[in-house]
Design an enzyme around this catalytic site. Structure first.
Site, PDB file in Angstrom:
ATOM      1  N   HIS A 241      -5.084  -1.300  -7.539  1.00 39.67           N
ATOM      2  CA  HIS A 241      -6.484  -1.445  -7.193  1.00 39.67           C
ATOM      3  C   HIS A 241      -7.124  -2.840  -6.822  1.00 39.67           C
ATOM      4  CE1 HIS A 241      -8.196  -0.509  -3.566  1.00 39.67           C
ATOM      5  NE2 HIS A 241      -9.997  -0.189  -3.939  1.00 39.67           N
ATOM      6  N   HIS A 280       2.273  -3.638  -1.114  1.00 33.41           N
ATOM      7  CA  HIS A 280       0.932  -3.266  -0.278  1.00 33.41           C
ATOM      8  C   HIS A 280       1.315  -1.809  -0.029  1.00 33.41           C
ATOM      9  CE1 HIS A 280      -2.767  -3.424   1.506  1.00 33.41           C
ATOM     10  NE2 HIS A 280      -3.021  -3.773   0.770  1.00 33.41           N
ATOM     11  N   ASP A 336      -4.698 -10.507  -4.853  1.00 35.05           N
ATOM     12  CA  ASP A 336      -5.165 -10.708  -6.214  1.00 35.05           C
ATOM     13  C   ASP A 336      -4.363 -11.323  -6.859  1.00 35.05           C
ATOM     14  OD1 ASP A 336      -4.848  -7.224  -6.015  1.00 35.05           O
ATOM     15  OD2 ASP A 336      -6.368  -8.997  -6.706  1.00 35.05           O
TER      16      ASP A 336
HETATM   17  C1  SDX Z   1      -5.450  -4.636  -3.211  1.00 37.18           C
HETATM   18  O1  SDX Z   1      -4.797  -0.498   0.054  1.00 37.18           O
HETATM   19  C2  SDX Z   1      -5.528  -2.292   0.440  1.00 37.18           C
HETATM   20  O2  SDX Z   1      -5.608  -2.497   1.164  1.00 37.18           O
HETATM   21  C3  SDX Z   1      -6.035  -2.532  -0.899  1.00 37.18           C
HETATM   22  C4  SDX Z   1      -6.169  -4.267  -1.044  1.00 37.18           C
HETATM   23  C5  SDX Z   1      -7.612  -4.217  -0.777  1.00 37.18           C
HETATM   24  O3  SDX Z   1      -8.338  -4.880   0.080  1.00 37.18           O
HETATM   25  O4  SDX Z   1      -8.350  -2.643  -0.793  1.00 37.18           O
HETATM   26  O5  SDX Z   1      -5.328  -4.960  -0.389  1.00 37.18           O
HETATM   27  C6  SDX Z   1      -6.472  -5.027  -2.691  1.00 37.18           C
HETATM   28  O6  SDX Z   1      -5.264  -3.047  -4.350  1.00 37.18           O
HETATM   29  C7  SDX Z   1      -3.881  -5.145  -3.407  1.00 37.18           C
HETATM   30  C8  SDX Z   1      -2.848  -4.351  -4.217  1.00 37.18           C
HETATM   31  C9  SDX Z   1      -3.644  -4.888  -5.880  1.00 37.18           C
HETATM   32  N1  SDX Z   1      -2.259  -3.588  -6.336  1.00 37.18           N
HETATM   33  C10 SDX Z   1      -0.793  -4.722  -7.092  1.00 37.18           C
HETATM   34  O7  SDX Z   1      -0.434  -5.864  -7.116  1.00 37.18           O
HETATM   35  C11 SDX Z   1      -0.208  -4.019  -7.966  1.00 37.18           C
HETATM   36  C12 SDX Z   1       1.291  -3.576  -7.924  1.00 37.18           C
HETATM   37  N2  SDX Z   1       1.512  -3.539  -6.739  1.00 37.18           N
HETATM   38  C13 SDX Z   1       2.138  -2.552  -6.712  1.00 37.18           C
HETATM   39  O8  SDX Z   1       1.665  -1.008  -7.558  1.00 37.18           O
HETATM   40  C14 SDX Z   1       2.177  -1.412  -5.101  1.00 37.18           C
HETATM   41  O9  SDX Z   1       2.995  -1.959  -4.582  1.00 37.18           O
HETATM   42  C15 SDX Z   1       0.840  -0.330  -4.924  1.00 37.18           C
HETATM   43  C16 SDX Z   1      -0.019  -0.230  -4.882  1.00 37.18           C
HETATM   44  C17 SDX Z   1      -0.334  -1.977  -4.407  1.00 37.18           C
HETATM   45  C18 SDX Z   1       1.283  -0.329  -3.370  1.00 37.18           C
HETATM   46  O10 SDX Z   1       1.977   0.734  -3.305  1.00 37.18           O
HETATM   47  P1  SDX Z   1       2.905   1.911  -2.827  1.00 37.18           P
HETATM   48  O11 SDX Z   1       2.239   1.945  -1.046  1.00 37.18           O
HETATM   49  O12 SDX Z   1       2.487   3.198  -3.139  1.00 37.18           O
HETATM   50  O13 SDX Z   1       3.677   1.758  -2.547  1.00 37.18           O
HETATM   51  P2  SDX Z   1       5.098   2.696  -3.872  1.00 37.18           P
HETATM   52  O14 SDX Z   1       4.267   2.865  -5.266  1.00 37.18           O
HETATM   53  O15 SDX Z   1       5.876   3.425  -2.653  1.00 37.18           O
HETATM   54  O16 SDX Z   1       6.041   1.232  -3.622  1.00 37.18           O
HETATM   55  C19 SDX Z   1       6.721   1.580  -2.579  1.00 37.18           C
HETATM   56  C20 SDX Z   1       8.235   0.526  -3.573  1.00 37.18           C
HETATM   57  C21 SDX Z   1       8.406   1.580  -4.531  1.00 37.18           C
HETATM   58  O17 SDX Z   1      10.354   1.314  -5.127  1.00 37.18           O
HETATM   59  P3  SDX Z   1      11.252   2.940  -5.302  1.00 37.18           P
HETATM   60  O18 SDX Z   1      10.937   3.983  -5.838  1.00 37.18           O
HETATM   61  O19 SDX Z   1      11.153   3.205  -3.520  1.00 37.18           O
HETATM   62  O20 SDX Z   1      12.563   2.149  -5.293  1.00 37.18           O
HETATM   63  O21 SDX Z   1       7.908  -0.522  -4.133  1.00 37.18           O
HETATM   64  C22 SDX Z   1       8.151  -0.615  -5.067  1.00 37.18           C
HETATM   65  C23 SDX Z   1       7.672   0.972  -6.293  1.00 37.18           C
HETATM   66  O22 SDX Z   1       9.024   1.153  -6.542  1.00 37.18           O
HETATM   67  N3  SDX Z   1       6.855  -1.642  -5.876  1.00 37.18           N
HETATM   68  C24 SDX Z   1       7.127  -2.250  -6.625  1.00 37.18           C
HETATM   69  C25 SDX Z   1       5.904  -3.080  -6.925  1.00 37.18           C
HETATM   70  N4  SDX Z   1       5.004  -2.456  -5.949  1.00 37.18           N
HETATM   71  C26 SDX Z   1       6.217  -1.170  -5.009  1.00 37.18           C
HETATM   72  N5  SDX Z   1       8.081  -2.182  -7.419  1.00 37.18           N
HETATM   73  C27 SDX Z   1       7.505  -3.608  -8.486  1.00 37.18           C
HETATM   74  N6  SDX Z   1       6.524  -4.266  -8.088  1.00 37.18           N
HETATM   75  C28 SDX Z   1       5.549  -4.095  -7.976  1.00 37.18           C
HETATM   76  N7  SDX Z   1       4.522  -4.680  -7.662  1.00 37.18           N
END
Ligand code: SDX
Length: 402
Positions: A241, A280, A336
């Site tokens: 986050h 996201h 980010d």
């Molecule tokens: C913020 O919610 C908000 O609005 C948050 C925010 C705000 O203003 O409050 O926008 C701010 O927190 C932005 C996000 C910052 N976080 C990051 O940059 C960390 C990296 N991102 C991931 O951890 C992830 O994308 C999340 C946590 C942001 C979202 O996770 P989700 O929605 O639970 O998605 P998921 O993990 O289910 O992903 C779906 C697929 C998965 O692959 P499979 O298991 O289906 O094969 O996408 C993959 C994930 O493994 N995936 C990624 C990835 N993000 C998702 N793979 C590699 N790198 C990534 N960054």
């Protein structure tokens, strides 16, 4: 378990409230605060004016804004006891830990933090006394957020705390307190102040993200808002986050040169590494804030010079956007990557999540106030579960256990 719908993957596609504050269309990449497109607010408004809009629902008149701004700046001063509180941290304590604790500490100061007092008062739009208490709590938390953040920073620097002179803007007085050189040499930089104010505005709210949900979950027990904001700050700290803006830079530093990007991308696809700053829960095409971050970065780099990690960041962005693995998962850059701007402005790396928390106090409070005034009063947030544990079984004395 009758009638329960399981969403045991982190509330996926689960709505828990009706809200009039922020609208996001994840497919179209749209973000609006109270109906105003984020692009227009970033261009024409300020963080504090947008704070008024988010909290009270309309853009303020000149007098309304003057009063609001004055109240917030007036309440930005903290009790001198807070200095002893901050001095109790080790010099290398993470500033988000200090800030989270400091918000909870605020709750120990104010009589309006007494939960039973909250319990007695059912906040309704018509109850002027309750509205006045909530307004004061809102002014205190927004005003003190910058001061507490700056105090955490100065603990790290081993320097005295400073009180900014009057006449500076909200963001300007924060930068004064954060001044790296020394207050006597402080020369405001309008380009950097404007850039930080735009980034504050972009981070002000984002609907029911993890930290906002935490604030509402906590606030629904009618605890005081200082404690609820402390809980939200703790949630924001996580690298999935708000901690991601720090994680992005650590990732770019670990990648090093642009020629190392392909190997990193392969490691991400093998799930050995995380690509911070991408993906996201809601945005599945693009995060509209990321384009404004890009534009803001160009402005800042004109003043500070380009960051040597920029090349690697661009190479990573281009590689990921072309790669089937990320396209299939609809992963695009999120807000980010703003860490490159904070780095260029000279903030220490572990301070970046604090630069997310300070402005997000506005969104947390807007949602908290909306909940406190909701029709029929506050309902405590208490979800259910599907039980998958063992059935009934009798106690076994220790000597009979295998
Ligand atoms: C913020 O919610 C908000 O609005 C948050 C925010 C705000 O203003 O409050 O926008 C701010 O927190 C932005 C996000 C910052 N976080 C990051 O940059 C960390 C990296 N991102 C991931 O951890 C992830 O994308 C999340 C946590 C942001 C979202 O996770 P989700 O929605 O639970 O998605 P998921 O993990 O289910 O992903 C779906 C697929 C998965 O692959 P499979 O298991 O289906 O094969 O996408 C993959 C994930 O493994 N995936 C990624 C990835 N993000 C998702 N793979 C590699 N790198 C990534 N960054």
């Amino acid at each position: 378990e009758k009638g329960l719908r399981v969403q045991d993957k982190g509330f996926l596609n689960t709505a828990v409230i009706r809200s009039a504050i922020t609208y996001i269309d994840g497919e179209a990449g749209v973000l609006r605060y109270r109906g105003y497109p984020i692009e227009q607010l970033a261009l024409h408004s300020s963080h504090l004016e947008t704070a008024y809009l988010l909290i009270y629902g309309s853009l303020p008149t000149t007098e309304q804004f003057k009063f609001f701004e004055n109240e917030i700046l007036r309440h930005s001063v903290v009790h001198s006891d807070a200095e002893g509180f901050f001095r109790s941290f080790r010099y290398d304590a993470h500033p988000m830990s200090m800030l989270t604790s400091a918000f909870a500490m605020l709750g120990s100061y104010y009589s309006d933090a007494n939960p039973s007092l909250q319990g007695q008062r059912l906040f309704t739009e018509g109850d002027k006394a309750s509205l006045a208490i909530m307004d004061r709590q809102i002014y205190r938390l927004i005003g003190k957020a910058t001061t507490l953040a700056a105090m955490a920073y100065r603990v790290r620097q081993g320097r005295d705390f400073v009180t900014p002179p009057t006449g500076l803007s909200y963001t300007g007085s924060f930068l004064y307190q954060m001044d790296h050189i020394g207050e006597e040499n402080y020369v405001p930089n309008p380009v950097l102040e404007k850039a930080l104010d735009v980034l504050f505005l972009l981070h002000a709210d984002h609907e029911l993200n993890a930290s906002c949900t935490t604030v509402l979950q906590t606030g629904s027990s009618l605890v005081d808002p200082y404690s609820a904001i402390a809980a939200g700050c703790a949630s924001l700290y996580g690298p999935l986050h708000g901690g991601a803006n720090e994680a992005v830079i650590r990732m770019l530093i670990s990648i090093g040169r642009p020629e190392n990007v392909p190997a990193f991308i392969e490691a991400v696809k093998r799930r050995e590494k995380t690509l911070s700053g991408f993906g996201h829960r809601v945005y599945k095409t693009s995060d509209p804030r990321s384009f404004i971050v890009r534009k803001t970065a160009d402005e800042v780099f004109k003043v500070t010079g380009k960051d040597e990690l920029l090349e690697t960041a661009m190479a990573l962005h281009d590689a990921a956007m072309k790669d089937e693995y990320f396209i299939k998962r609809k992963l695009a850059p999120n807000v980010d990557f703003c860490g490159l701007i904070y780095r260029a402005m000279g903030f220490p790396l572990d301070f970046f999540p604090v630069l997310f928390a300070v402005p997000r106090v506005v969104g947390w409070l807007a949602h908290w106030r909306q909940m406190m005034l909701q029709e029929g009063g506050v309902k405590i947030w208490r979800p259910r579960q599907i039980y998958v544990g063992p059935g009934k079984r009798d106690y076994v004395p220790a000597e009979q256990r295998a």
